[in-house]
Design an enzyme around this catalytic site. Structure first.
Site, PDB file in Angstrom:
ATOM      1  N   ARG A 292       0.867  -1.179   0.000  1.00 25.07           N
ATOM      2  CA  ARG A 292       0.000   0.000   0.000  1.00 25.07           C
ATOM      3  C   ARG A 292       0.906   1.232   0.000  1.00 25.07           C
ATOM      4  NH1 ARG A 292      -2.527   3.158   4.906  1.00 25.07           N
ATOM      5  NH2 ARG A 292      -3.902   4.525   3.734  1.00 25.07           N
TER       6      ARG A 292
ATOM      7  N   GLU B  76      -9.479  -3.768   1.938  1.00 26.21           N
ATOM      8  CA  GLU B  76      -8.396  -3.167   1.150  1.00 26.21           C
ATOM      9  C   GLU B  76      -7.295  -4.181   0.847  1.00 26.21           C
ATOM     10  OE1 GLU B  76      -7.955   1.285   2.596  1.00 26.21           O
ATOM     11  OE2 GLU B  76      -8.985   0.052   4.066  1.00 26.21           O
TER      12      GLU B  76
END
Ligand code: ADP
Length: 407
Positions: A96, A390
């Site tokens: 990320r 996510e």
């Protein structure tokens, strides 16, 4: 033994999310499964009390890292994975990355050029990008044979039109310093809106969806035909909705006024708006929605006004986002508050009547704690609660890009 047996012949993607003193991780199956085989968090990295916590089907296990840093944490994680015989099944690493500026419109395979470009975005996210870069560098060093992919919080919003992303300040600041609205939580908004389109059987090429991601950080996004067309966060995650400790929108004049009256410095103001405001600042009690709901039910005035302000701002900005769509087919709540707070969802819906929004109170109560479903009544736009994931989205992008890179 059971753990090994379950996962040996399946492939996995290792998802890494590095903060300045933390490293979150998840080992996600590549077969479309939504639950990680392993997840966890290394925290207080660089401090004497640094530790790593592993979570598997068997439960949680915490180990000291003896003052270790990110490299030590990743080393420990790789050993843990290796000891269970899982390392051979890991096909790629997904990272990320908070800020991709205007350089990244989608997830990418990491090479030296990509690393340099992420570094160039660091002034836009000085707390986050350097930590993300550190994670990438350590992972490349420790797992050199695996493809590594960067997944950006900002990328999904790169489809916003100029009128949505520009600020009405002199254009030179955009040209010279990149001052514009970027938006964040893009991975969550993308995942949740795709889920909504699928679950509601909307036309992928003709729909209007608003996603409200309400966690400690909170943002809402208007999505037209799969693309973000406006969002509430801006140059930084400070703009927009009321959050746990962030103010969201304030008149910038407040800052000049306070600087003049109190002689607060720029960093004092930054700290006040990012860490002392929002639900915490207004309630003078807590940044945590659960605590506030409980206090409000006991008539705590600060908690009540904080929740009212949260719901009012949310409805006001959702109303504004709707104007970027041809119509609102669905409003989706996600994030810790959006997925769980029956009260906040009801308070927001009560203020969204002009959009035709109305909840079914029973359905609203039912869809909590990770259960996804429709919480609206028979009329108006569909309203849903959908659990975000996510890590899954990062794993999916990573697996697809890694696979393509092998061809
Ligand atoms: P982050 O942005 O740090 O990932 P989360 O998405 O986990 O945060 O959201 C945290 C917020 O969700 C907190 O304000 C917490 O109180 C709230 N929350 C979690 N469960 C509930 C619940 N059952 N009712 C109300 N709020 C909840």
């Amino acid at each position: 033994m059971e753990e090994k047996h379950i996962t040996m012949n399946k492939t996995q993607t290792l998802v890494i999310n590095c903060g300045s003193s933390s490293l979150k991780f998840a080992l996600m199956p590549n077969d479309g499964g939504t639950d990680p085989i392993l997840s966890g968090l290394a925290e207080c990295l660089g401090d004497a009390e640094s530790s790593i916590t592993y979570k598997t089907a068997e439960g949680k296990k915490q180990e000291s890292l003896n003052g270790g840093d990110h490299a030590v944490a990743l080393g420990a994680l790789i050993s843990y994975i290796g000891e269970r015989g899982w390392l051979e099944s890991v096909t790629a690493v997904g990272h990320r990355v908070v800020h991709g500026g205007e350089k990244f419109h989608a997830s990418v395979l990491i090479d030296d050029k990509v690393l340099a470009a992420i570094e160039e975005c660091s002034p836009l996210a000085p707390l986050h990008n350097p930590a993300n870069l550190l994670g990438i560098r350590v992972a490349r060093e420790k797992l050199p044979s695996l493809p590594q992919v960067a997944v950006f919080d900002t990328a999904f919003h790169q489809t916003m039109p100029k009128e949505a992303y520009l600020y009405a300040v002199p254009m030179a600041y955009y040209r010279d310093y990149g001052v514009r609205r970027y938006g964040f939580h893009g991975t969550s908004h993308r995942y949740v809106s795709e889920q909504a389109v699928e679950m509601l059987k909307l036309d992928p090429k003709n729909h209007g969806v608003i996603v409200a991601h309400l966690g400690n950080g909170a943002s809402a996004t208007a999505i037209r035909n799969g693309e973000s067309v406006d969002t509430t966060m801006g140059l930084t995650p400070l703009e927009g909705l009321v959050m746990g400790t962030r103010s969201g929108d304030v008149d910038p004049g407040v800052l000049f006024y306070l600087a003049d009256r109190t002689k607060m410095s720029i960093s004092d103001l930054d700290n006040m708006l990012n860490r002392k405001s929002g639900l915490l600042g207004v309630s003078e009690l807590s940044n945590d929605c659960r605590t506030l709901e409980e206090a409000a039910s006991n008539n705590h005035e600060g908690a009540k006004i904080a929740l009212d302000l949260f719901a009012h701002r949310l409805a006001r900005l959702i109303g504004g986002l709707a104007m970027s769509l041809d119509r609102v087919d669905a409003l989706v709540f996600t994030g810790g508050i959006g997925e769980n707070s029956v009260l906040v969802r009801q308070m927001a819906a009560d203020r969204l009547k002009p959009l035709g929004i109305a909840l079914d109170p029973e359905a609203n109560k039912k869809y909590v704690r990770g259960l996804s479903g429709v919480i609206s009544g028979a009329t108006g736009p569909k309203v849903m609660a959908i659990a975000t994931n996510e890590e899954l989205m990062i794993a999916r992008d990573t697996a697809a890009i890694a696979e393509a890179s092998r061809r």
